[in-house]
Design an enzyme around this catalytic site. Sequence first.
Site, mmCIF file in Angstrom:
data_model
loop_
_atom_site.group_PDB
_atom_site.id
_atom_site.type_symbol
_atom_site.label_atom_id
_atom_site.label_comp_id
_atom_site.label_asym_id
_atom_site.label_seq_id
_atom_site.Cartn_x
_atom_site.Cartn_y
_atom_site.Cartn_z
ATOM 1 N N HIS A 102 0.877 -1.183 0.000
ATOM 2 C CA HIS A 102 0.000 0.000 0.000
ATOM 3 C C HIS A 102 0.908 1.225 0.000
ATOM 4 O O HIS A 102 1.996 1.186 0.588
ATOM 5 C CB HIS A 102 -0.824 0.122 1.278
ATOM 6 C CG HIS A 102 -1.707 -1.030 1.613
ATOM 7 N ND1 HIS A 102 -1.242 -2.161 2.210
ATOM 8 C CD2 HIS A 102 -3.044 -1.188 1.477
ATOM 9 C CE1 HIS A 102 -2.267 -2.996 2.420
ATOM 10 N NE2 HIS A 102 -3.359 -2.436 1.985
ATOM 11 N N ASP A 105 2.204 1.999 3.419
ATOM 12 C CA ASP A 105 3.180 1.078 4.015
ATOM 13 C C ASP A 105 4.601 1.545 3.751
ATOM 14 O O ASP A 105 5.514 1.221 4.500
ATOM 15 C CB ASP A 105 3.139 -0.331 3.370
ATOM 16 C CG ASP A 105 1.786 -0.969 3.387
ATOM 17 O OD1 ASP A 105 1.008 -0.656 4.283
ATOM 18 O OD2 ASP A 105 1.523 -1.795 2.486
HETATM 19 C C1 XUL Z 1 -7.328 -6.407 4.571
HETATM 20 C C2 XUL Z 1 -6.590 -6.814 3.351
HETATM 21 C C3 XUL Z 1 -5.773 -5.772 2.706
HETATM 22 C C4 XUL Z 1 -5.745 -5.883 1.220
HETATM 23 C C5 XUL Z 1 -5.046 -4.752 0.536
HETATM 24 O O1 XUL Z 1 -8.083 -7.404 5.121
HETATM 25 O O2 XUL Z 1 -6.640 -7.953 2.957
HETATM 26 O O3 XUL Z 1 -4.494 -5.818 3.241
HETATM 27 O O4 XUL Z 1 -5.126 -7.062 0.806
HETATM 28 O O5 XUL Z 1 -5.514 -3.528 0.936
#
Ligand code: XUL
Length: 441
Positions: A102, A105
């Site tokens: 993300h 992150d």
């Molecule tokens: C949350 C989840 C996230 C997604 C990406 O449950 O799975 O980490 O994979 O935003």
Amino acid sequence: MSYFPDVAKIKYEGKGSKNPFAFKHYNPEEIVLGKTMEDHMRFAVAYWHTFASDGAKGQDPFGMKTMTRPWESTDPLEEARQKAYANFEFLEKLGVPFFAFHDLDVAPEGTSLEEYHANLDEITDIFKAEMERTGIKLLWNTSNAFSHPRFVNGAATSPNAETYAHAAAQVKKGLDIAKKLGAENYVFWGGREGYEYLQITDYKLEQDNQAKFYWMAVNYAKEIGYTGQFLIEPKPKEPTKHQYDFDSATTIAFLKSYGLDEHFKLNLEANHATLAMHTFDHEIRVAAAAGLLGSIDANQGDLLLGWDTDEFPTDLAASTLAVYEIVKAGGLGSGGVNFDSKVRRSSTDLNDLFLAHIAGMDTWARALKTTERLINDKFFDNIVTERYDTFYNTEVGKSVLDGTATLASLSEYAIAKKDEQIKVISDRLEYVKAQLNEYIF
Ligand code: XUL
Ligand code: CO
């Protein structure tokens, strides 16, 4: 600088090896069903759980952090730089070809979008150089439009247009980064896209706005020449009470209603499937049947806890059925198997990160090898062919399959059979499950 000085490159040593820092089943070059294991699995490490998790954030509502990592710093941007280098050392040593992240992150938000974008530019420059040096690739990136208070009521389904615009700015930048780093996919996970209380929610407006948002992303990707696959990751709840992308079936219906199914596929996660009261193999089958299976977030939940615990997958039976479905669907294309998994709060050693990934990779590799035997023996195929025999080998069944049957023709047929009993054939499910165990163990 090395972040993992006591770990050498993890090698395949085969079944029976007692070395915890070795693969017992994952042998990247081994050919299974005509492809290398590496190409089947396309494993990825999740940046958030591996480099941004400390035993508290998102993991435990009651506890403080339990882990201290060598990349930590009081300067958030410096920490971001250290994490970036640690990521590549970790992936190189583990022999994993992909990573996923993300925006939040990898770089601190700072105090303005300009500052955030500048931070992202600096860190993704490091990524680009390290990707060139190591050959490691980006499976996908995504925007975190769910942590900051501005997203308390959603991002693309927020009742606030200012928030909607902010989320759009994040996704625009995310797509620029996807293009810069050659991301094979771009993911949307709508953790806050949903509602807490229906009567204060304009459901139709929120759905329409969400679809418009996705169309803007499709159009912007076209404008900048980004050709990666768009993915939506379903999850029924947590953090929001009711999330719109509830499961595969709901998300497929949404995509088709707004003509978006040409541009999006699904990123399916095991623990999200269980939260939706489905098995993971169910979610994969439903997506595959619609031609929309995109990528996998591999993990598993805990039956006793019931929330998204994101454990590394070690359940062989569940993993085997998931891999079987993926292989039967023709594989993952530009997708892969991303470990959206974190070490337990009590697994506090840095090197547990390696042991956890080895456990997950070996579990999926064993599942792949079992799948090969199930497919070569046509174990399930033969049972399925037999179960549906009356559709393939009787006139009435064929008339249904070829579309010539009508209610009248079927009624005429059924009445003509008079009192003849319909033959019910046993599914022998206990035998099937016992045989599956024979394949696994
Ligand atoms: C949350 C989840 C996230 C997604 C990406 O449950 O799975 O980490 O994979 O935003
Ligand atoms: Co996920």
